[in-house]
Motif scaffolding. Structure first.
Motif, short mmCIF file in Angstrom:
data_model
loop_
_atom_site.label_atom_id
_atom_site.label_comp_id
_atom_site.label_asym_id
_atom_site.label_seq_id
_atom_site.Cartn_x
_atom_site.Cartn_y
_atom_site.Cartn_z
N ASN A 47 0.81 -1.22 0.00
CA ASN A 47 0.00 0.00 0.00
C ASN A 47 0.84 1.27 0.00
OD1 ASN A 47 -1.45 2.25 1.77
ND2 ASN A 47 -3.03 1.09 0.70
N SER A 78 -7.11 4.76 -0.92
CA SER A 78 -7.99 5.59 -0.11
C SER A 78 -8.44 6.79 -0.93
CB SER A 78 -7.27 6.07 1.14
OG SER A 78 -6.23 6.98 0.79
N GLU A 80 -8.48 9.73 0.27
CA GLU A 80 -7.54 10.77 0.66
C GLU A 80 -6.30 10.79 -0.24
OE1 GLU A 80 -9.89 9.67 4.34
OE2 GLU A 80 -8.93 8.60 2.68
N ILE A 340 -16.48 3.18 4.45
CA ILE A 340 -15.41 2.76 5.37
C ILE A 340 -15.43 1.25 5.58
CG2 ILE A 340 -14.54 2.94 7.73
CD1 ILE A 340 -15.58 5.86 7.70
N TYR A 343 -14.14 -0.38 2.31
CA TYR A 343 -12.69 -0.14 2.18
C TYR A 343 -11.93 -1.01 3.18
CZ TYR A 343 -8.18 2.25 2.49
OH TYR A 343 -6.84 2.52 2.52
N SER A 344 -12.40 -1.05 4.41
CA SER A 344 -11.74 -1.82 5.46
C SER A 344 -11.80 -3.31 5.17
CB SER A 344 -12.40 -1.52 6.80
OG SER A 344 -11.85 -2.30 7.83
N LEU A 369 -4.12 -1.03 8.52
CA LEU A 369 -5.15 -0.18 7.92
C LEU A 369 -6.54 -0.63 8.37
CD1 LEU A 369 -3.86 0.22 4.25
CD2 LEU A 369 -4.07 2.02 5.97
N CYS A 373 -9.51 1.48 10.62
CA CYS A 373 -10.91 1.71 10.20
C CYS A 373 -11.91 1.12 11.20
CB CYS A 373 -11.15 1.10 8.82
SG CYS A 373 -10.18 1.85 7.51
#
Length: 406
Positions: A47, A78, A80, A340, A343-344, A369, A373
């Motif tokens: 990542n 992400s 972000e 979330i 993604y998690s 990660l 989350c």
């Protein structure tokens, strides 16, 4: 304008019949752009390494525009990360199947984008309603590959190539035709004839008098299983354009947006029910001249407007033009529990893949990660375990295949 440097972040798909996106990779290089296969890179660097590599690549090569196209259910990056890139360059996201995944995935990534490219014109409104600029592009098929085979005899009355499992309505339609003495031949996973190669697909289209297309959504996916209303979804499919590029006549189940690509009644035709399908199949089997004239009209339009060799350079120029215009400033990101959790939970899939490759450090990175989350969808976790571990145990796989036998 054309001196802007573009980076495409995508992956080369070696499994799809449609080859959607692969022509985008090839043409981006020939047009002076750059390409990063994010899947290969992710398993090389993990990542943090992947994000760091992309950031350095952007800086070192003075990239002006980043185009991102992910698999529809992927969450490698992400939001972000793209928001950070967007501070210094123009960000673009290409989305297929956004009809299915807008609520659970696409609208979140879109917040970090200056522009979204969709494949179905009505979907533009999805993004404009949340303040994101969007345009449509239909040109993602290679006209050098999807083409007419001159002199090939059309000895198949009706055919369908595509997924059969998880599409219950398709099976109903095909069985209805067979029950009424229409010899509809079908190919694809879980069909009697099984899946076919991309080369065989082009041959089948060329040999078929009536190419059927269905527009129904998957009955359920791991991301949308709780959205039962999705059973009402219908979506224009790329198969219509593929068939048109091959000079094939298309009879498609109707979906809102089809009329934006081909004119109904003049270039293709549509059906709305089983009885309507049966009536129109019988009609077009009897009317050779009408059927072939419509196929020719669709072919001419597809070659002119939807061949990726023409359309993708036009798309690139359009993006470069739009990148010059004044952009919105940085946005506040709204990431709720829906995104979330997905993604998690995707970290679990990556953890399993890294462990199978004995890349323990990258697996730990994903685990951290996940802990950050603190949300998991246990259903998806079980799906990942089944698909990545249980189904790959040879005795178990043989047993499951035995159970599937009629």
């Amino acid at each position: 304008m054309n001196d802007k440097k573009m980076l495409l972040i995508y992956y080369r798909n070696k499994e799809t019949l449609s080859e959607v996106g692969n022509i985008l990779i090839d043409l981006s290089a020939s047009l002076g752009g750059f390409f990063i296969d994010y899947k290969d890179l992710y398993f090389q660097k993990g990542n943090k390494g992947t994000e760091g590599y992309i950031e350095s690549f952007v800086q070192d090569n003075k990239i002006d525009i980043v185009m991102f196209w992910s698999e529809a259910t992927g969450f490698h990056f992400s939001v972000e990360f793209f928001a950070k890139l967007r501070k210094n360059l123009y960000t673009v996201m290409l989305v297929g199947d956004t009809e299915y995944y807008f609520e659970v995935r696409d609208r979140y990534y879109a917040q970090a984008m200056d522009l979204v490219v969709v494949f179905n014109k009505p979907c533009i409104s999805y993004y404009k309603l949340i303040g994101i600029e969007a345009i449509v592009c239909y040109s993602f098929f290679d006209g050098k590959y999807y083409k007419k085979y001159p002199g090939l005899k059309k000895d198949m009355d009706v055919s369908f190539v595509g997924l059969h499992s998880c599409h219950s309505r398709r099976l109903e339609y095909l069985e209805y035709l067979k029950a009424n003495a229409i010899p509809a031949v079908s190919y694809g996973p879980n069909s009697v004839n099984g899946p076919v190669s991309a080369e065989r697909l082009v041959e089948i289209i060329n040999k078929t008098k009536i190419n059927l297309n269905f527009t129904d959504a998957l009955d359920s996916t791991r991301l949308t299983r709780n959205l039962k209303v999705h059973k009402l979804l219908k979506q224009p499919k790329g198969r219509i354009t593929q068939a048109a590029l091959c000079g094939g006549f298309v009879l498609s189940e109707y979906a809102y947006g089809i009329e934006d690509t081909f004119e109904i009644g003049k270039e293709i035709d549509v059906f709305y029910s089983k009885d309507d399908l049966l009536e129109k199949v019988r009609h077009y089997l009897k009317n050779y001249d009408k059927r072939e004239a419509m196929a020719l009209s669709a072919y001419k339009k597809a070659v002119e407007l939807y061949d990726g060799n023409k359309g993708i350079p036009q798309l690139f120029n359009k993006i470069k033009e739009m990148s010059i215009k004044k952009r919105q400033g940085q946005r506040k990101l709204y990431l709720d529990k829906v995104f979330i959790a997905n993604y998690s939970t995707f970290r679990v899939l990556l953890i399993i893949k890294f462990l199978k490759r004995l890349q323990l450090g990258y697996a730990v990175e994903e685990f951290l990660l996940l802990l950050k989350c603190r949300k998991l969808d246990l259903y998806q976790v079980l799906v990942f375990i089944k698909e990545e571990i249980i189904d790959n145990i040879a005795p178990v796989r043989r047993f499951l295949n035995y159970c599937k036998r009629p």
